[in-house]
Design a protein around this motif. Structure first.
Motif, PDB file in Angstrom:
ATOM      1  N   UNK A 109       0.842  -1.198   0.000  1.00 41.53           N
ATOM      2  CA  UNK A 109       0.000   0.000   0.000  1.00 41.53           C
ATOM      3  C   UNK A 109       0.877   1.247   0.000  1.00 41.53           C
ATOM      4  N   UNK A 110       1.965   1.191   0.751  1.00 38.33           N
ATOM      5  CA  UNK A 110       2.913   2.309   0.796  1.00 38.33           C
ATOM      6  C   UNK A 110       3.490   2.573  -0.597  1.00 38.33           C
ATOM      7  N   UNK A 111       3.895   1.519  -1.267  1.00 32.43           N
ATOM      8  CA  UNK A 111       4.478   1.640  -2.609  1.00 32.43           C
ATOM      9  C   UNK A 111       3.455   2.184  -3.605  1.00 32.43           C
ATOM     10  N   UNK A 112       2.215   1.698  -3.508  1.00 37.26           N
ATOM     11  CA  UNK A 112       1.161   2.138  -4.418  1.00 37.26           C
ATOM     12  C   UNK A 112       0.852   3.626  -4.228  1.00 37.26           C
ATOM     13  N   UNK A 113       0.794   4.063  -2.986  1.00 39.88           N
ATOM     14  CA  UNK A 113       0.485   5.465  -2.713  1.00 39.88           C
ATOM     15  C   UNK A 113       1.586   6.398  -3.217  1.00 39.88           C
ATOM     16  N   UNK A 114       2.826   5.960  -3.130  1.00 43.74           N
ATOM     17  CA  UNK A 114       3.918   6.784  -3.657  1.00 43.74           C
ATOM     18  C   UNK A 114       3.767   6.992  -5.162  1.00 43.74           C
ATOM     19  N   UNK A 115       3.271   5.969  -5.845  1.00 40.44           N
ATOM     20  CA  UNK A 115       3.077   6.076  -7.299  1.00 40.44           C
ATOM     21  C   UNK A 115       1.882   6.959  -7.647  1.00 40.44           C
ATOM     22  N   UNK A 129     -10.567  13.975  -3.615  1.00 47.11           N
ATOM     23  CA  UNK A 129     -10.567  14.505  -2.246  1.00 47.11           C
ATOM     24  C   UNK A 129      -9.328  14.018  -1.511  1.00 47.11           C
ATOM     25  N   UNK A 130      -9.042  12.752  -1.676  1.00 47.61           N
ATOM     26  CA  UNK A 130      -7.946  12.071  -1.001  1.00 47.61           C
ATOM     27  C   UNK A 130      -8.226  10.592  -1.070  1.00 47.61           C
ATOM     28  N   UNK A 131      -7.287   9.783  -0.630  1.00 52.85           N
ATOM     29  CA  UNK A 131      -7.431   8.343  -0.741  1.00 52.85           C
ATOM     30  C   UNK A 131      -8.201   7.764   0.448  1.00 52.85           C
ATOM     31  N   UNK A 132      -8.997   6.742   0.157  1.00 53.63           N
ATOM     32  CA  UNK A 132      -9.636   5.935   1.185  1.00 53.63           C
ATOM     33  C   UNK A 132      -8.915   4.591   1.203  1.00 53.63           C
ATOM     34  N   UNK A 133      -8.380   4.217   2.352  1.00 51.57           N
ATOM     35  CA  UNK A 133      -7.691   2.930   2.508  1.00 51.57           C
ATOM     36  C   UNK A 133      -8.661   1.919   3.086  1.00 51.57           C
ATOM     37  N   UNK A 134      -8.953   0.871   2.339  1.00 49.98           N
ATOM     38  CA  UNK A 134      -9.829  -0.191   2.841  1.00 49.98           C
ATOM     39  C   UNK A 134      -8.944  -1.309   3.386  1.00 49.98           C
ATOM     40  N   UNK A 135      -8.364  -1.049   4.544  1.00 52.87           N
ATOM     41  CA  UNK A 135      -7.393  -1.948   5.141  1.00 52.87           C
ATOM     42  C   UNK A 135      -6.088  -1.188   5.361  1.00 52.87           C
ATOM     43  N   UNK A 136      -5.002  -1.865   5.766  1.00 53.05           N
ATOM     44  CA  UNK A 136      -4.875  -3.326   5.825  1.00 53.05           C
ATOM     45  C   UNK A 136      -5.283  -3.955   7.159  1.00 53.05           C
ATOM     46  N   UNK A 137      -5.712  -3.105   8.125  1.00 56.39           N
ATOM     47  CA  UNK A 137      -5.981  -3.625   9.472  1.00 56.39           C
ATOM     48  C   UNK A 137      -7.464  -3.961   9.611  1.00 56.39           C
ATOM     49  N   UNK A 138      -7.857  -5.059   8.946  1.00 59.37           N
ATOM     50  CA  UNK A 138      -9.245  -5.517   8.985  1.00 59.37           C
ATOM     51  C   UNK A 138      -9.295  -6.930   9.537  1.00 59.37           C
ATOM     52  N   UNK A 139     -10.503  -7.421   9.766  1.00 64.83           N
ATOM     53  CA  UNK A 139     -10.641  -8.735  10.397  1.00 64.83           C
ATOM     54  C   UNK A 139     -10.544  -9.869   9.376  1.00 64.83           C
ATOM     55  N   UNK A 140      -9.707 -10.865   9.652  1.00 66.77           N
ATOM     56  CA  UNK A 140      -9.657 -12.031   8.771  1.00 66.77           C
ATOM     57  C   UNK A 140     -10.969 -12.805   8.751  1.00 66.77           C
ATOM     58  N   UNK A 141     -11.843 -12.521   9.745  1.00 70.02           N
ATOM     59  CA  UNK A 141     -13.139 -13.195   9.794  1.00 70.02           C
ATOM     60  C   UNK A 141     -14.182 -12.533   8.887  1.00 70.02           C
ATOM     61  N   UNK A 142     -13.891 -11.332   8.416  1.00 66.83           N
ATOM     62  CA  UNK A 142     -14.823 -10.620   7.537  1.00 66.83           C
ATOM     63  C   UNK A 142     -14.064 -10.012   6.349  1.00 66.83           C
ATOM     64  N   UNK A 143     -13.398 -10.865   5.554  1.00 66.06           N
ATOM     65  CA  UNK A 143     -12.580 -10.316   4.471  1.00 66.06           C
ATOM     66  C   UNK A 143     -13.379  -9.830   3.274  1.00 66.06           C
ATOM     67  N   UNK A 144     -14.633 -10.318   3.118  1.00 67.05           N
ATOM     68  CA  UNK A 144     -15.339 -10.026   1.884  1.00 67.05           C
ATOM     69  C   UNK A 144     -14.536 -10.611   0.733  1.00 67.05           C
ATOM     70  N   UNK A 145     -14.219  -9.788  -0.270  1.00 68.15           N
ATOM     71  CA  UNK A 145     -13.377 -10.280  -1.362  1.00 68.15           C
ATOM     72  C   UNK A 145     -11.925  -9.837  -1.219  1.00 68.15           C
ATOM     73  N   UNK A 146     -11.597  -9.267  -0.071  1.00 72.45           N
ATOM     74  CA  UNK A 146     -10.189  -8.950   0.175  1.00 72.45           C
ATOM     75  C   UNK A 146      -9.402 -10.261   0.284  1.00 72.45           C
TER      76      UNK A 146
END
Length: 387
Positions: A109-115, A129-146
């Protein structure tokens, strides 16, 4: 033109609906909104006019959670892709948006944001407006399609590096408030003006309220990828329903959330705390396949994108214009739908008067036809024809 009237339109303003309005656009802002049934003020009488009879004027849409549009999005790791996304969104009536990054390993995510960060401020279509980060600190029990392998344990030092890579251009972060070690992340986000969202979370009701007391007072795509409402354990969904001060995103496509629940929501939550989003994937609006999102092939089925491999819903194919129409179909009034698709997001993201038809606001407008489809779009007072 930078000084003109939009005449004979039904204007949806924060104060209500003006059935036959004259909207004075001057130097990219709304100078006046008056009743066209009455004699126009002298300073408006000689202005060039656009006759918009039969149209409905609403503020430009603001999408705080979107992964891509027309084949362009942050996952391409190319600043030009963000600028192309901005142009594509402008053609759908979106005036501002938060490009949303999928959950990935912190260093990725750090590398992607620099680009990507050099694109912010260069856009000529919808404002980033700015970036929305969907993670990386989310629950492994509710990953959805992550991707489960990309989910990371809470680590404030890793988060600091991500934020430094974005150079102040992160608007919001989705996290799971129940994770061990999440409190320093929450505090760092608050100190740096980053808005906190609970999402992809399996928090109990009490765990969510613990997070809310520390500033996690907004919920990512309500009902999706979170602990559900149960009569013995209300979960995150229940907390959002029961506490008026908790604001929430809503994927208003009628598939991610049942239309009757979309309708029900307006009866239990203050309208100002409901923010419609698309969560649209990169191939939304793309003309030819194959279609891919987050590195996986997807197919459009039943109005949503599904992973080709297993049929799991991967995200929406929604536009904000369609979300607006869904809200109307679910019983929301024109002012309520306009609030949910624009002004609520503007307030939450600190955009001032942007997102409302009112004097002094930036002239971002969408003119809808009788079927509530965009006909003409104005961004910063400049006309963009609907394609």
């Amino acid at each position: 033109m930078d000084n003109f009237l939009i005449l004979h339109t039904c204007a949806v303003t924060p104060k209500g609906t003006l059935q036959n309005a004259a909207i004075w656009i001057q130097q990219q802002h709304i100078a006046r909104i008056v009743d066209a049934d009455e004699e126009l003020p002298p300073e408006m009488q000689a202005l060039p006019c656009l006759d918009a009879k039969g149209s409905i004027a609403i503020p430009g849409f603001i999408d705080l959670h979107i992964h891509g549009m027309a084949g362009f999005g942050p996952e391409l790791a190319d600043p030009q892709a963000l600028l192309n996304m901005s142009e594509a969104l402008a053609q759908t009536g979106v005036s501002a948006f938060c490009p949303t990054l999928y959950c990935a390993k912190p260093h990725e995510m750090e590398k992607l944001l620099r680009k990507l960060r050099p694109a912010v401020g260069l856009e000529t279509g919808a404002r980033i407006i700015g970036f929305h980060l969907e993670g990386p600190f989310i629950s492994p029990k509710k990953p959805g399609v992550m991707k489960p392998q990309d989910i990371a344990p809470a680590d404030v030092h890793a988060f600091e590096k991500i934020c430094e890579a974005a150079d102040g251009k992160i608007t919001s972060v989705t996290l799971a408030p129940e994770l061990p070690g999440i409190e320093p992340v929450i505090e760092y986000a608050k100190q740096n003006g980053i808005l906190l969202q609970a999402g992809h979370t399996n928090a109990t009701y009490d765990e969510f309220l613990w997070g809310a007391a520390r500033g996690v007072t907004h919920v990512t795509h309500l009902f999706n990828a979170m602990s559900p409402f149960n009569h013995r354990e209300p979960g995150v969904a229940g907390a959002a329903l029961m506490h008026p001060g908790i604001s929430c995103e809503l994927i208003a496509d009628g598939v991610h959330v049942h239309p009757d629940i979309v309708s029900f929501l307006r009866t239990v939550k203050p309208i100002e705390n409901i923010i419609a989003i698309t969560d649209a994937l990169l191939p939304t609006g793309q003309k030819e396949g194959p279609f891919a999102a987050n590195g996986e092939e997807v197919v459009l089925k039943g109005g949503v994108w599904r992973r080709k491999a297993d049929g799991v819903i991967a995200g929406s194919a929604l536009t904000m214009a369609k979300a607006f129409k869904t809200l109307l179909d679910c019983g929301y009034t024109l002012p309520q739908a306009a609030a949910c698709t624009s002004s609520n997001a503007a307030r939450w993201a600190g955009l001032g008067k942007q997102g409302a038809l009112e004097e002094g606001a930036q002239a971002d407008l969408v003119l809808l036809n009788a079927s509530f489809e965009p006909e003409k779009i104005f961004l910063r007072g400049q006309l963009r024809e609907w394609n």
